[in-house]
Design an enzyme around this catalytic site. Sequence first.
Site, PDB file in Angstrom:
ATOM      1  CB  CYS A 176     116.762 -72.220  17.967  1.00  0.00           C
ATOM      2  SG  CYS A 176     116.009 -71.627  16.441  1.00  0.00           S
ATOM      3  CG  HIS A 201     115.200 -68.465  20.718  1.00  0.00           C
ATOM      4  ND1 HIS A 201     116.577 -68.556  20.583  1.00  0.00           N
ATOM      5  CD2 HIS A 201     114.686 -68.667  19.485  1.00  0.00           C
ATOM      6  CE1 HIS A 201     116.875 -68.806  19.318  1.00  0.00           C
ATOM      7  NE2 HIS A 201     115.758 -68.883  18.622  1.00  0.00           N
ATOM      8  CD  GLU A 223     117.754 -68.031  23.973  1.00  0.00           C
ATOM      9  OE1 GLU A 223     116.943 -68.907  24.324  1.00  0.00           O
ATOM     10  OE2 GLU A 223     118.135 -67.880  22.795  1.00  0.00           O
TER      11      GLU A 223
END
Lengths: 84, 277
Positions: free
Chosen positions: B104, B238, B240
């Site tokens: 990002c 994202h 994660e």
Amino acid sequence: MFEVSISIELKKGITDPEGEATFKSLHLLGFENVKSVRTEKVFKVLMEGEKEQIEKEAEEMCKKLLTNPVIHKYRISIREVEHD
Amino acid sequence: MKREDIRVAILRIEGTNCEEETFRAFARLGVNPEYVHLKQLLGMDCRKNERRDIFDFHCLVIPGGFSAGDYVRAGTIFAARIKSKLSKELKEFVIQEYPIMGICNGFQVLIELGLLPGIDEIISDYPKACLMTNDSNRFECRPTYLKCENRGKCVFTRKIKKGEIRLFPSAHAEGRLVLLFGKEKEMLKKMEENDQIVFRYVDPDGNYAGYPWNPNGSVDNIAGICNHIGNVFGIMPHPERVFYGYQHPDWTRHGYREFGDGRDIFESVVDYLVRKL
């Protein structure tokens, strides 16, 4: 002392979403004769030194930080100002 | 090299806010992540024992967030600070094929730095692409479907087969990939040839589609790319945030699974490092 105005615009052909959203809102508010809206950002940088050196440094600033050459074009104008 | 000896730097400056989840993703895989403020790499305003060098680490990660408030342009200030003193070391780090990932805001930093798209050079003097304001002019925040397009070049996706569809959450206002005007076709062609296109946004059936499936209007629906070597990777959504199965927004409807769609990104690079070092 010089005030350097660095004016940054999007290149032609690059969509300006902020400009377009503003255009729509203006129409909704009744400003129907608005044909288009494009945005411009200005950085006002106060600098000391010789005018020629300042012109060079302003160009460097644009290239190294203020603009992305893929999407931006810029204009630099310099005027002398009084010390505060 | 053993996993616990692999050192990963999770870079940050003021405004970075995804460092904890990114750190944890690596920690859970048994490697040794460390939070590193850029000041520690620049040797400014930090104690002697806090001083770090890029080559103290085997992997650099720039997590998501709003570094420097997204002032001037998202990722620009972070990139300018890195470039001011670390250009040479970074170039060497990439030449030696150590991995770098930008998620990002991190992707924005890598583009402004000139490490991506990295089509025929390691690092360009000035940006050759831009991650601009979304077409919708809004912050777009929701789960997005990504199709893996990579044939194996990218070291962060070797655990994912080409054609697989993964769900990663998107949350960004400036995610529209824009290439040099007039040269897009040429750049995209070279990137395809070099296997640099990693992810594209798709609809739930796996077809390329515009808004809202592509949340930002990115050229060719591109959501993630790597450089021509395959060790520098940038992705807008994202991974994660979906490390575990229960982090998927609809897991209660599809049955429990331990790991989510994002784990393989981290596992791929850890596996690459275990073999390389």
